[in-house]
Design an enzyme around this catalytic site. Structure first.
Site, PDB file in Angstrom:
ATOM      1  N   ASP A 132      -6.487 -44.029 -10.415  1.00  0.00           N
ATOM      2  CA  ASP A 132      -7.008 -44.148 -11.777  1.00  0.00           C
ATOM      3  C   ASP A 132      -8.185 -43.192 -11.954  1.00  0.00           C
ATOM      4  O   ASP A 132      -8.815 -42.784 -10.980  1.00  0.00           O
ATOM      5  CB  ASP A 132      -7.507 -45.576 -12.037  1.00  0.00           C
ATOM      6  CG  ASP A 132      -6.368 -46.559 -12.260  1.00  0.00           C
ATOM      7  OD1 ASP A 132      -5.227 -46.122 -12.472  1.00  0.00           O
ATOM      8  OD2 ASP A 132      -6.637 -47.776 -12.234  1.00  0.00           O
ATOM      9  N   ARG A 182      -0.643 -38.561 -14.608  1.00  0.00           N
ATOM     10  CA  ARG A 182      -0.612 -39.556 -15.687  1.00  0.00           C
ATOM     11  C   ARG A 182      -1.591 -39.088 -16.759  1.00  0.00           C
ATOM     12  O   ARG A 182      -2.785 -38.929 -16.479  1.00  0.00           O
ATOM     13  CB  ARG A 182      -1.036 -40.907 -15.120  1.00  0.00           C
ATOM     14  CG  ARG A 182      -1.253 -41.989 -16.170  1.00  0.00           C
ATOM     15  CD  ARG A 182      -1.750 -43.280 -15.525  1.00  0.00           C
ATOM     16  NE  ARG A 182      -0.738 -43.882 -14.690  1.00  0.00           N
ATOM     17  CZ  ARG A 182      -0.992 -44.766 -13.719  1.00  0.00           C
ATOM     18  NH1 ARG A 182      -2.239 -45.123 -13.442  1.00  0.00           N
ATOM     19  NH2 ARG A 182      -0.013 -45.290 -13.012  1.00  0.00           N
TER      20      ARG A 182
HETATM   21  P1  FDA Z   1      -4.478 -45.583 -29.277  1.00  0.00           P
HETATM   22  O1  FDA Z   1      -5.703 -46.247 -28.764  1.00  0.00           O
HETATM   23  O2  FDA Z   1      -4.626 -44.641 -30.428  1.00  0.00           O
HETATM   24  O3  FDA Z   1      -3.433 -46.711 -29.644  1.00  0.00           O
HETATM   25  C1  FDA Z   1      -2.192 -46.448 -30.264  1.00  0.00           C
HETATM   26  C2  FDA Z   1      -1.556 -47.773 -30.651  1.00  0.00           C
HETATM   27  O4  FDA Z   1      -1.246 -48.515 -29.450  1.00  0.00           O
HETATM   28  C3  FDA Z   1      -2.477 -48.706 -31.452  1.00  0.00           C
HETATM   29  O5  FDA Z   1      -2.403 -48.441 -32.809  1.00  0.00           O
HETATM   30  C4  FDA Z   1      -1.927 -50.068 -31.069  1.00  0.00           C
HETATM   31  O6  FDA Z   1      -0.742 -50.340 -31.780  1.00  0.00           O
HETATM   32  C5  FDA Z   1      -1.560 -49.887 -29.627  1.00  0.00           C
HETATM   33  N1  FDA Z   1      -2.688 -50.230 -28.731  1.00  0.00           N
HETATM   34  C6  FDA Z   1      -3.446 -49.370 -28.017  1.00  0.00           C
HETATM   35  N2  FDA Z   1      -4.372 -50.040 -27.296  1.00  0.00           N
HETATM   36  C7  FDA Z   1      -4.198 -51.338 -27.585  1.00  0.00           C
HETATM   37  C8  FDA Z   1      -4.830 -52.527 -27.153  1.00  0.00           C
HETATM   38  N3  FDA Z   1      -5.840 -52.509 -26.293  1.00  0.00           N
HETATM   39  N4  FDA Z   1      -4.381 -53.710 -27.643  1.00  0.00           N
HETATM   40  C9  FDA Z   1      -3.344 -53.761 -28.510  1.00  0.00           C
HETATM   41  N5  FDA Z   1      -2.695 -52.663 -28.965  1.00  0.00           N
HETATM   42  C10 FDA Z   1      -3.115 -51.471 -28.500  1.00  0.00           C
HETATM   43  N6  FDA Z   1      -7.870 -44.813 -19.264  1.00  0.00           N
HETATM   44  C11 FDA Z   1      -8.764 -44.250 -18.431  1.00  0.00           C
HETATM   45  O7  FDA Z   1      -9.854 -43.857 -18.861  1.00  0.00           O
HETATM   46  N7  FDA Z   1      -8.478 -44.117 -17.111  1.00  0.00           N
HETATM   47  C12 FDA Z   1      -7.273 -44.489 -16.587  1.00  0.00           C
HETATM   48  O8  FDA Z   1      -7.049 -44.343 -15.376  1.00  0.00           O
HETATM   49  C13 FDA Z   1      -6.314 -45.060 -17.459  1.00  0.00           C
HETATM   50  N8  FDA Z   1      -5.091 -45.457 -17.000  1.00  0.00           N
HETATM   51  C14 FDA Z   1      -4.121 -45.823 -17.905  1.00  0.00           C
HETATM   52  C15 FDA Z   1      -2.825 -46.066 -17.473  1.00  0.00           C
HETATM   53  C16 FDA Z   1      -1.825 -46.352 -18.387  1.00  0.00           C
HETATM   54  C17 FDA Z   1      -0.425 -46.556 -17.901  1.00  0.00           C
HETATM   55  C18 FDA Z   1      -2.137 -46.422 -19.780  1.00  0.00           C
HETATM   56  C19 FDA Z   1      -1.068 -46.690 -20.791  1.00  0.00           C
HETATM   57  C20 FDA Z   1      -3.421 -46.241 -20.203  1.00  0.00           C
HETATM   58  C21 FDA Z   1      -4.429 -45.953 -19.290  1.00  0.00           C
HETATM   59  N9  FDA Z   1      -5.750 -45.766 -19.693  1.00  0.00           N
HETATM   60  C22 FDA Z   1      -6.649 -45.221 -18.814  1.00  0.00           C
HETATM   61  C23 FDA Z   1      -6.176 -46.206 -21.065  1.00  0.00           C
HETATM   62  C24 FDA Z   1      -6.105 -45.077 -22.060  1.00  0.00           C
HETATM   63  O9  FDA Z   1      -7.070 -44.100 -21.771  1.00  0.00           O
HETATM   64  C25 FDA Z   1      -6.331 -45.580 -23.493  1.00  0.00           C
HETATM   65  O10 FDA Z   1      -7.598 -46.146 -23.597  1.00  0.00           O
HETATM   66  C26 FDA Z   1      -5.305 -46.607 -23.962  1.00  0.00           C
HETATM   67  O11 FDA Z   1      -4.021 -46.305 -23.484  1.00  0.00           O
HETATM   68  C27 FDA Z   1      -5.251 -46.634 -25.513  1.00  0.00           C
HETATM   69  O12 FDA Z   1      -4.878 -45.378 -25.997  1.00  0.00           O
HETATM   70  P2  FDA Z   1      -3.442 -45.027 -26.636  1.00  0.00           P
HETATM   71  O13 FDA Z   1      -3.009 -43.734 -26.070  1.00  0.00           O
HETATM   72  O14 FDA Z   1      -2.510 -46.139 -26.443  1.00  0.00           O
HETATM   73  O15 FDA Z   1      -3.749 -44.736 -28.163  1.00  0.00           O
END
Ligand code: FDA
Length: 304
Positions: A132, A182
């Site tokens: 991570d 990732r």
């Molecule tokens: P965004 O936040 O714009 O969300 C898009 C849509 O997804 C929202 O409109 C909602 O529908 C849904 N959604 C997103 N988050 C949600 C929540 N918490 N609850 C409910 N619905 C939600 N970060 C990091 O700094 N270090 C890391 O090592 C990792 N590792 C990691 C692994 C994996 C497999 C994932 C999917 C994510 C991470 N992250 C992470 C977290 C990442 O940086 C980020 O904060 C979240 O994925 C939210 O961003 P989105 O890309 O989903 O977009």
């Protein structure tokens, strides 16, 4: 703005104490965390694998300040990997490790040693480890440890955060070294000097990095729930062979979309946290979506 406020407030010791003493049975915690024990993790893995999903298990915990605790976290991963192997689940499951949980801030050698032991256990079980990425003060150290691990364990994967201004350079390095990457947006509170602050800039950076990884990356792992980014990635994936990339989402977030993508033939991995130290993880999920916070406060008010 609200996201930054929630992340800042979550570091207040009194808030941490109040929230952490809530039982895990609280609905909102259950939604994002698969359980507390190794058995819970194995059970959740089996259920997800049975539904055609892949899994990356995260033993919750971060910012370890005692060597004994770092050792215990490393042991927990090794025990988990052996259990997954015994149950024939390592074909569908790997592990994700936060280096800060295994002593990154205490002693680099100790941390590297624990990471090596986890990688050895993963290799023996026939699976892999992804490191991570935490706040920007740890990025150089994490990428340095990754490079050392990959000498002996080339399957070890990295995380790149699109909000960091430096990520374009890091992605080029990781493409050259053929690492699994990732790609996520980034979940920590970072200063403007190192990270884009607006959603638009972070999303545009994500697309730029995604295009590079989908064109030349060894194995891109598209970690986002954002429907626009999933659509762009799906389009870019038309030029790649099946099995050379995967989508990744968090346990409990957009579960129907996870299943829809898997049913369409894509590889989809669910990042599945388990363990007792869920506070930091939960607060980052709250900060991402203020609606979660409202749900959380309502659950607290009605059940306490
Ligand atoms: P965004 O936040 O714009 O969300 C898009 C849509 O997804 C929202 O409109 C909602 O529908 C849904 N959604 C997103 N988050 C949600 C929540 N918490 N609850 C409910 N619905 C939600 N970060 C990091 O700094 N270090 C890391 O090592 C990792 N590792 C990691 C692994 C994996 C497999 C994932 C999917 C994510 C991470 N992250 C992470 C977290 C990442 O940086 C980020 O904060 C979240 O994925 C939210 O961003 P989105 O890309 O989903 O977009």
């Amino acid at each position: 703005m609200l996201r930054r406020t929630i992340l800042a407030a979550s570091r207040q010791p009194r808030l941490r104490e109040a929230i952490s003493t809530m039982p895990l049975s609280r609905d909102v915690v259950r939604r994002f965390v698969a359980g507390e024990t190794t058995e819970d993790a194995v059970r959740a893995t089996r259920e997800l694998v049975d539904e055609g999903l892949l899994v990356s298990l995260d033993h919750l915990g971060e910012d370890t300040t005692e060597a004994g605790h770092a050792e215990a976290v490393a042991k927990a991963y090794i025990t988990l990997l052996q259990r997954l192997d015994d149950d024939g689940l390592t074909g569908g499951a790997e592990v994700s490790v936060k280096l800060s949980a295994i002593g990154q801030a205490l002693d680099r050698h100790l941390c590297l040693d624990h990471a090596r032991r986890i990688c050895e256990a993963a290799t023996a079980a026939g699976t892999t480890v992804t490191l991570d990425m935490e706040d920007h003060t740890t990025t150089d150290s994490t990428l340095g440890i990754l490079a050392e691990l990959r000498t002996d364990f080339p399957g070890t994967g990295a995380v790149i955060q699109s909000y960091l201004r430096r990520s374009a350079g890091d992605v080029e390095d990781l493409i050259r070294s053929r690492a699994r990457v990732r790609l996520c947006k980034g979940a920590y509170k970072e200063p403007e000097s190192v990270a884009y602050q607006s959603r638009k800039e972070v999303d545009l950076a994500y697309v730029r990095l995604l295009v590079r990884l989908m064109r030349d990356g060894a194995y891109p792992m598209i970690a986002t729930h954002d429907p626009r980014l999933v659509a762009i990635a799906s389009k870019l994936a038309e030029k790649r062979d099946q099995g050379t990339y995967e989508f990744q989402m968090l346990y409990g977030i957009r579960p129907n979309e996870q299943r829809r993508l898997a049913a369409s033939g894509a590889r989809v991995r669910v990042y599945t946290p388990y363990g007792q130290e869920w506070y930091g993880y939960l607060m980052r999920r709250m900060a991402e979506r203020p609606a979660n916070l409202a749900f959380f406060l309502r659950a607290l008010a009605t059940k306490s």
